[in-house]
Design an enzyme around this catalytic site. Sequence first.
Site, PDB file in Angstrom:
ATOM      1  N   SER A   1       0.805  -1.246   0.000  1.00  0.00           N
ATOM      2  CA  SER A   1       0.000   0.000   0.000  1.00  0.00           C
ATOM      3  C   SER A   1       0.828   1.282   0.000  1.00  0.00           C
ATOM      4  CB  SER A   1      -0.924   0.017   1.208  1.00  0.00           C
ATOM      5  OG  SER A   1      -2.103  -0.649   0.886  1.00  0.00           O
TER       6      SER A   1
ATOM      7  N   LYS B   1       0.591   3.476  -2.899  1.00  0.00           N
ATOM      8  CA  LYS B   1      -0.526   4.437  -3.046  1.00  0.00           C
ATOM      9  C   LYS B   1       0.000   5.873  -2.956  1.00  0.00           C
ATOM     10  CE  LYS B   1      -4.125   1.267  -1.390  1.00  0.00           C
ATOM     11  NZ  LYS B   1      -3.998   0.095  -0.550  1.00  0.00           N
TER      12      LYS B   1
ATOM     13  N   TYR C   1      -2.919  -1.363 -10.500  1.00  0.00           N
ATOM     14  CA  TYR C   1      -2.889  -1.194  -9.039  1.00  0.00           C
ATOM     15  C   TYR C   1      -2.057  -2.308  -8.394  1.00  0.00           C
ATOM     16  CZ  TYR C   1      -4.428  -1.863  -4.232  1.00  0.00           C
ATOM     17  OH  TYR C   1      -4.428  -2.085  -2.879  1.00  0.00           O
TER      18      TYR C   1
ATOM     19  N   TYR D   1      -4.845   3.627   7.893  1.00  0.00           N
ATOM     20  CA  TYR D   1      -6.233   3.140   7.808  1.00  0.00           C
ATOM     21  C   TYR D   1      -7.022   3.496   9.061  1.00  0.00           C
ATOM     22  CZ  TYR D   1      -3.374   0.371   4.679  1.00  0.00           C
ATOM     23  OH  TYR D   1      -2.457  -0.010   3.763  1.00  0.00           O
TER      24      TYR D   1
ATOM     25  N   VAL E   1       1.107  -3.955   3.668  1.00  0.00           N
ATOM     26  CA  VAL E   1       1.034  -5.286   4.296  1.00  0.00           C
ATOM     27  C   VAL E   1       2.280  -6.142   4.051  1.00  0.00           C
ATOM     28  CG1 VAL E   1      -1.486  -5.490   4.502  1.00  0.00           C
ATOM     29  CG2 VAL E   1      -0.359  -6.216   2.383  1.00  0.00           C
TER      30      VAL E   1
HETATM   31  N1  GLN Z   1      -1.931  -5.218  -2.381  1.00  0.00           N
HETATM   32  C1  GLN Z   1      -2.581  -5.132  -1.089  1.00  0.00           C
HETATM   33  C2  GLN Z   1      -4.104  -5.210  -1.258  1.00  0.00           C
HETATM   34  O1  GLN Z   1      -4.607  -4.651  -2.195  1.00  0.00           O
HETATM   35  C3  GLN Z   1      -2.204  -3.858  -0.406  1.00  0.00           C
HETATM   36  C4  GLN Z   1      -2.887  -3.679   0.915  1.00  0.00           C
HETATM   37  C5  GLN Z   1      -2.047  -3.030   1.974  1.00  0.00           C
HETATM   38  O2  GLN Z   1      -0.820  -2.966   1.887  1.00  0.00           O
HETATM   39  N2  GLN Z   1      -2.681  -2.607   3.028  1.00  0.00           N
HETATM   40  O3  GLN Z   1      -4.772  -5.818  -0.478  1.00  0.00           O
END
Ligand code: GLN
Length: 338
Positions: free
Chosen positions: A77, A80, A201, A253, A271
């Site tokens: 993530s 992003k 993505y 989050y 993650v």
């Molecule tokens: N690629 C992961 C997903 O889309 C990224 C989520 C994350 O790092 N929180 O679930």
Amino acid sequence: MPNTLHVDYELKTHDETEQIVREAMEVARQEIPKGAVADYIPELGKADPNQLGICIYPIQGEKIKLGDCDKRFTIQSISKIISLCVALELFGPQKLFEKVEAEPSGEAFNSLVELDLNSNKPYNPLINSGAIAVAGMLIEEVSFHDMLRFAKELCDDDDIVLNKTVYESEMSTCSRNRAIAYLLESKNIIESDVEDALRFYTKMCSLDVTAESLANFANRLANDGVGNVSGRRYLSSENMRIVKTLMLTCGMYDGSGTYAVQVGIPTKSGVGGGLLAVSDKRAGIGVFGPSLDAKGNSIAGCRLLKEIAGKLRLSLFYDTDMISAKPIDYSLHDFQKR
Ligand code: GLN
């Protein structure tokens, strides 16, 4: 060489600061058994949970590198932030915020409940729905190859590659993100090809980075979008302000509020175990620790940042001037008597 990171209102040397970070790592390590590696993406489940590394890159001063800071892991993530930076530069805030809000969601990163029931736009660009919406915009203007080149540039790391194994592992198990993408299409948020947006993505999430490459990136964000050595501007000052505000309010989050109270450094998690932390005007920090808490944030990494934020006064709301050392003039007891 003196380090510009503040400890008890004094400038400490590089070695003294490194010792403080080393001790903080030992405290943070105790948290590892309380978390677990992500396994909803099968490849991520193979990571060794005991890894922990940090790289701190002050705006002025030398890097501090400890533990597993050269180990490659997928950015997840944290990508992003790269996509958000590019989207802001390409489309500008006005067009971007027509597609996605700038509000904390209070929901898990991969939730689609609020998007379906309460809102016609994703809450923010740092949760999955928001980032997939941004991907839908980006694919009309840039290729994945362009994004990879820009990621290498921003992170000052030529060795960043697409981790095909993790990419394929996620693509074969991404029903939830696919559901989000189609929901976005049904609401006319994604107007480009949905499957292309989803692939873009997921590829961005599968870039292999290190804690050091994240620290390089964070250093530039902390320095208003400008390289501290080259003087080169990568991103506009106004967009930097927006990105760091979103990191502070939404980067962790539904753990963003507690984290802001405890650490106070705009941070984005992934993650894969990475943390990108921007101590504004002071330092860029990259952390790697794949054991995650219940919200999907690196459990030891968050503890490590909490420890050093306190000891090195890295929180956004600490003053770097001596004025912070001034005792309180106003007595609370005077107030209570009235
Ligand atoms: N690629 C992961 C997903 O889309 C990224 C989520 C994350 O790092 N929180 O679930």
